[in-house]
Design a protein around this motif. Structure first.
Motif, PDB file in Angstrom:
ATOM      1  N   VAL A 119       0.879  -1.176   0.000  1.00 30.77           N
ATOM      2  CA  VAL A 119       0.000   0.000   0.000  1.00 30.77           C
ATOM      3  C   VAL A 119       0.912   1.220   0.000  1.00 30.77           C
ATOM      4  CG1 VAL A 119      -1.814   1.266   1.196  1.00 30.77           C
ATOM      5  CG2 VAL A 119      -1.783  -1.245   1.260  1.00 30.77           C
ATOM      6  N   LEU A 120       0.832   2.037  -1.043  1.00 32.54           N
ATOM      7  CA  LEU A 120       1.702   3.191  -1.218  1.00 32.54           C
ATOM      8  C   LEU A 120       0.858   4.466  -1.185  1.00 32.54           C
ATOM      9  CD1 LEU A 120       3.776   1.815  -4.244  1.00 32.54           C
ATOM     10  CD2 LEU A 120       4.186   1.444  -1.814  1.00 32.54           C
ATOM     11  N   ALA A 121       1.162   5.361  -0.272  1.00 36.80           N
ATOM     12  CA  ALA A 121       0.446   6.633  -0.170  1.00 36.80           C
ATOM     13  C   ALA A 121       1.256   7.719  -0.857  1.00 36.80           C
ATOM     14  CB  ALA A 121       0.199   6.997   1.287  1.00 36.80           C
ATOM     15  N   VAL A 122       0.680   8.313  -1.885  1.00 37.82           N
ATOM     16  CA  VAL A 122       1.329   9.383  -2.650  1.00 37.82           C
ATOM     17  C   VAL A 122       0.861  10.710  -2.078  1.00 37.82           C
ATOM     18  CG1 VAL A 122       1.576  10.438  -4.923  1.00 37.82           C
ATOM     19  CG2 VAL A 122       1.432   7.949  -4.709  1.00 37.82           C
ATOM     20  N   TYR A 123       1.810  11.551  -1.660  1.00 39.21           N
ATOM     21  CA  TYR A 123       1.446  12.797  -0.983  1.00 39.21           C
ATOM     22  C   TYR A 123       2.421  13.900  -1.379  1.00 39.21           C
ATOM     23  CZ  TYR A 123      -0.370  15.688   2.859  1.00 39.21           C
ATOM     24  OH  TYR A 123      -0.959  16.686   3.614  1.00 39.21           O
ATOM     25  N   GLU A 124       2.244  14.421  -2.576  1.00 39.13           N
ATOM     26  CA  GLU A 124       3.189  15.403  -3.096  1.00 39.13           C
ATOM     27  C   GLU A 124       2.516  16.484  -3.939  1.00 39.13           C
ATOM     28  OE1 GLU A 124       6.412  16.999  -2.505  1.00 39.13           O
ATOM     29  OE2 GLU A 124       6.452  14.884  -1.938  1.00 39.13           O
ATOM     30  N   ILE A 125       1.180  16.583  -3.915  1.00 44.69           N
ATOM     31  CA  ILE A 125       0.478  17.565  -4.715  1.00 44.69           C
ATOM     32  C   ILE A 125       0.880  18.978  -4.284  1.00 44.69           C
ATOM     33  CG2 ILE A 125      -1.552  17.804  -3.240  1.00 44.69           C
ATOM     34  CD1 ILE A 125      -1.731  17.384  -7.045  1.00 44.69           C
ATOM     35  N   PRO A 126       1.087  19.905  -5.207  1.00 48.04           N
ATOM     36  CA  PRO A 126       1.408  21.292  -4.808  1.00 48.04           C
ATOM     37  C   PRO A 126       0.294  21.893  -3.952  1.00 48.04           C
ATOM     38  CG  PRO A 126       1.892  20.953  -7.138  1.00 48.04           C
ATOM     39  CD  PRO A 126       1.165  19.721  -6.670  1.00 48.04           C
ATOM     40  N   ASP A 127       0.691  22.782  -3.037  1.00 53.92           N
ATOM     41  CA  ASP A 127      -0.248  23.457  -2.138  1.00 53.92           C
ATOM     42  C   ASP A 127      -1.022  22.463  -1.284  1.00 53.92           C
ATOM     43  OD1 ASP A 127       0.332  26.122  -3.022  1.00 53.92           O
ATOM     44  OD2 ASP A 127      -0.842  25.711  -4.820  1.00 53.92           O
TER      45      ASP A 127
ATOM     46  N   ILE B 120      -2.773   4.981  -2.715  1.00 53.02           N
ATOM     47  CA  ILE B 120      -3.613   5.984  -2.052  1.00 53.02           C
ATOM     48  C   ILE B 120      -3.161   7.332  -2.601  1.00 53.02           C
ATOM     49  CG2 ILE B 120      -4.339   6.958   0.158  1.00 53.02           C
ATOM     50  CD1 ILE B 120      -5.169   4.045  -0.272  1.00 53.02           C
ATOM     51  N   LEU B 121      -3.912   7.862  -3.562  1.00 54.01           N
ATOM     52  CA  LEU B 121      -3.462   9.024  -4.327  1.00 54.01           C
ATOM     53  C   LEU B 121      -3.908  10.332  -3.671  1.00 54.01           C
ATOM     54  CD1 LEU B 121      -2.040  10.028  -6.896  1.00 54.01           C
ATOM     55  CD2 LEU B 121      -4.260   9.902  -8.071  1.00 54.01           C
ATOM     56  N   GLU B 122      -2.962  10.949  -3.006  1.00 54.11           N
ATOM     57  CA  GLU B 122      -3.079  12.318  -2.503  1.00 54.11           C
ATOM     58  C   GLU B 122      -4.225  12.557  -1.514  1.00 54.11           C
ATOM     59  OE1 GLU B 122      -0.781  14.365  -2.833  1.00 54.11           O
ATOM     60  OE2 GLU B 122       0.373  13.528  -4.483  1.00 54.11           O
TER      61      GLU B 122
ATOM     62  N   TYR C 116      -6.699   4.656  -5.865  1.00 53.67           N
ATOM     63  CA  TYR C 116      -7.849   5.153  -5.113  1.00 53.67           C
ATOM     64  C   TYR C 116      -7.661   6.645  -4.857  1.00 53.67           C
ATOM     65  CZ  TYR C 116      -8.796   0.226  -4.506  1.00 53.67           C
ATOM     66  OH  TYR C 116      -9.042  -1.117  -4.754  1.00 53.67           O
ATOM     67  N   MET C 117      -8.697   7.427  -5.168  1.00 56.64           N
ATOM     68  CA  MET C 117      -8.648   8.878  -5.017  1.00 56.64           C
ATOM     69  C   MET C 117      -9.293   9.321  -3.711  1.00 56.64           C
ATOM     70  SD  MET C 117      -9.308  10.458  -8.818  1.00 56.64           S
ATOM     71  CE  MET C 117      -7.942  10.521  -9.992  1.00 56.64           C
ATOM     72  N   ASP C 118      -9.036  10.563  -3.343  1.00 53.22           N
ATOM     73  CA  ASP C 118      -9.451  11.122  -2.064  1.00 53.22           C
ATOM     74  C   ASP C 118     -10.963  11.258  -1.946  1.00 53.22           C
ATOM     75  OD1 ASP C 118      -9.578  12.554   0.343  1.00 53.22           O
ATOM     76  OD2 ASP C 118      -9.374  14.474  -0.722  1.00 53.22           O
ATOM     77  N   GLY C 119     -11.543  10.468  -1.032  1.00 51.52           N
ATOM     78  CA  GLY C 119     -12.967  10.555  -0.757  1.00 51.52           C
ATOM     79  C   GLY C 119     -13.291  11.328   0.501  1.00 51.52           C
ATOM     80  N   GLY C 120     -12.267  11.886   1.172  1.00 51.83           N
ATOM     81  CA  GLY C 120     -12.528  12.600   2.422  1.00 51.83           C
ATOM     82  C   GLY C 120     -12.997  11.661   3.510  1.00 51.83           C
ATOM     83  N   HIS C 121     -14.044  12.031   4.203  1.00 50.94           N
ATOM     84  CA  HIS C 121     -14.614  11.157   5.223  1.00 50.94           C
ATOM     85  C   HIS C 121     -16.045  11.582   5.514  1.00 50.94           C
ATOM     86  CE1 HIS C 121     -14.057  14.277   8.306  1.00 50.94           C
ATOM     87  NE2 HIS C 121     -12.801  14.408   7.899  1.00 50.94           N
ATOM     88  N   SER C 122     -16.701  10.818   6.356  1.00 56.34           N
ATOM     89  CA  SER C 122     -18.146  10.958   6.539  1.00 56.34           C
ATOM     90  C   SER C 122     -18.561  12.212   7.294  1.00 56.34           C
ATOM     91  CB  SER C 122     -18.696   9.724   7.260  1.00 56.34           C
ATOM     92  OG  SER C 122     -18.093   9.571   8.532  1.00 56.34           O
ATOM     93  N   ALA C 123     -17.618  12.954   7.875  1.00 54.99           N
ATOM     94  CA  ALA C 123     -17.963  14.176   8.598  1.00 54.99           C
ATOM     95  C   ALA C 123     -17.398  15.410   7.900  1.00 54.99           C
ATOM     96  CB  ALA C 123     -17.451  14.105  10.031  1.00 54.99           C
ATOM     97  N   TRP C 124     -17.259  15.315   6.589  1.00 59.82           N
ATOM     98  CA  TRP C 124     -16.669  16.423   5.843  1.00 59.82           C
ATOM     99  C   TRP C 124     -17.646  16.843   4.752  1.00 59.82           C
ATOM    100  CZ3 TRP C 124     -10.757  16.078   4.482  1.00 59.82           C
ATOM    101  CH2 TRP C 124     -10.255  17.359   4.186  1.00 59.82           C
TER     102      TRP C 124
END
Length: 472
Positions: free
Chosen positions: A123-131, A167-169, A208-216
């Motif tokens: 499982v690889l989490a990619v976390y490099e998006i600008p801003d 896990i994309l961004e 898999y793209m960012d789905g946030g969470h159930s309280a957002w």
């Protein structure tokens, strides 16, 4: 990269997913957590499609993770057996959060090559998006989208041909308040290109793209954003609850609602981060290393739900959010608290929880037997975190401690670490957690807490097991 901490908090933080990065050869990661209001569940999900990750998939366990190294280096620590059984034994995400164009391909190969040799899926989490994080505690990322596009292509080049979970961004789709409409559109286009680049380099990779969470964001809003980010063409689904505390049931329901709002396309599914949601969210929405949390469902692709591909530990349990310690640092006391609050060992029937009763205290002699250092670590409008060090300056070992003080203002503790706290009005009692009950002569114990306040004035006095302490 040395990540920022929570030293500067905005006056009003938006609901967001908590981030807790891991330190690895690829860089040190950082942490944020969640606040927000409960989401209604009026949307009804349709029939779920078949999962794209086979049940029984073996997920990759990194032998060089921080928790694995700590377990190996501390065989005699009383916390080690529980941490070993319930955390170190489990596969967890490996984060790529350091902008290193010259090494990223090899960094990825260093994970995917041994995983493939073991017949396991990393499982690889990619976390490099600008801003990223809109300049908050996890600020950083590539210098611009063109650089990011190139970095992602180099990342993808290290995947090989085996199966992997990407896990994309985290936060990239949910948190866009700092972006103009054009900047958001440009980001979403770049995320779509990233998914396409990863699939092109390795068709067996699951993105898999960012789905946030159930309280957002609402399910409809999140679906609209994901659609603009190319989920229908260039991803395999969405992830929710990354580094957060929301219950698995709520997240599964939310993920299905997002999928329904997308039209239940047959190729899309969801994964849920269950790394520390065993007790659900902290009271009052405390987000930074809140006490009383627990590890959740162990990582597995056997979810029993065709719409949910996996329950994953994306945020490694025991790595600080930035309040209990430097963000991304593995803290055995935090890990022990999370692990011991879990309901059972993996693949075994429930076990008896570790005893919570502390040894009887040794009453210190009268006079100056302790010294307390009370420090405001972080402060923002309406809130603060404090670090407390208690030193045994007496002539006898303390076995079981209870530190008391009275706040001079309206301070209210919302969560604590390394200690159990109770508060009645302005009066506070902090007690040990068992594993840190013994304080030898000349030794010390550290704990901390987060609270709300309009003033950060420190207490004027402290007592340890009934004896007055000097303070600074």
């Amino acid at each position: 990269m040395t990540p920022p901490t929570h030293a500067s908090r905005p006056a009003a933080a938006p609901p967001r997913g908590s981030r807790l990065r891991r330190a690895a050869a690829i860089g040190l990661a950082t942490g944020l957590a969640a606040t927000g209001i409960a989401l209604g569940t009026g949307i009804t999900a349709g029939a779920a499609p078949q999962g794209s990750l086979p049940t029984g998939t073996q997920l990759y366990k990194d032998p060089n993770s921080q928790v694995a190294r700590w377990v190996a280096a501390n065989p005699g620590d009383s916390r080690q057996p529980v941490i070993s059984r319930r955390i170190a034994s489990q596969p967890q995400a490996i984060w790529f959060s350091s902008y290193s164009p010259s090494t990223i391909t090899d960094d990825v190969k260093a994970v995917t090559t041994p995983a493939a040799a073991a017949g396991q899926v990393p499982v690889l989490a990619v976390y490099e998006i600008p801003d990223r994080d809109c300049g908050g505690a996890s600020a950083g990322g590539a210098p611009d989208l063109a650089s990011y596009d190139a970095w992602v292509r180099d990342f993808a080049a290290g995947l090989g041909s085996g199966r992997s979970i990407i896990i994309l961004e985290p936060d990239s789709v949910s948190l866009t308040t700092c972006l103009t409409a054009q900047e958001q559109s440009d980001r979403f286009a770049s995320l779509s290109r990233a998914g396409a680049a990863i699939h092109s380099a390795d068709p067996n990779a699951k993105v898999y793209m960012d789905g946030g969470h159930s309280a957002w964001n609402s399910a409809t809003e999140q679906a609209n954003r994901l659609r603009d980010a190319g989920i229908l063409a260039n991803a395999d689904g969405l992830f929710t609850n990354v580094s957060n505390f929301n219950t698995t049931a709520n997240e599964v329901n939310f993920a299905k609602n997002v999928l329904a709002a997308l039209g239940n396309p047959s190729g899309l599914h969801a994964v849920v981060d269950t790394s520390r949601n065993g007790n659900g969210p902290a009271p009052g929405g405390a987000w930074c290393d809140p006490s009383g949390r627990a590890i959740g469902t162990y990582p597995t692709t056997d979810t029993g739900d065709a719409a949910i591909d996996a329950f994953l530990w994306v945020k490694p349990p025991g790595e600080a959010d930035g309040c209990a310690g430097a963000a991304g640092t593995f803290l055995p006391d935090v890990a022990y608290a999370l692990a011991s609050a879990g309901t059972s060992d993996p693949t075994t029937p429930p076990t008896t929880a570790p005893p919570t009763t502390t040894p009887p205290p040794t009453t210190p002699p009268s006079g100056g037997t302790c010294a307390v250092t009370y420090t405001i670590a972080n402060a923002w409008t309406g809130g603060f975190t404090a670090d407390v060090t208690v030193r045994n300056t007496g002539s006898a070992t303390v076995n079981g401690w209870s530190l008391r003080w009275t706040f001079p203002g309206d301070q209210k503790i919302t969560s604590a670490w390394n200690a159990r706290t109770t508060q009645s009005g302005a009066a506070v009692t902090a007690t040990d957690l068992g594993y840190n009950a013994t304080v030898p002569v000349g030794g010390s114990v550290d704990f901390g807490f987060q609270g709300t306040t309009s003033s950060t004035a420190p207490p004027s006095s402290f007592t340890l097991n009934g004896a007055a302490c000097s303070s600074s």
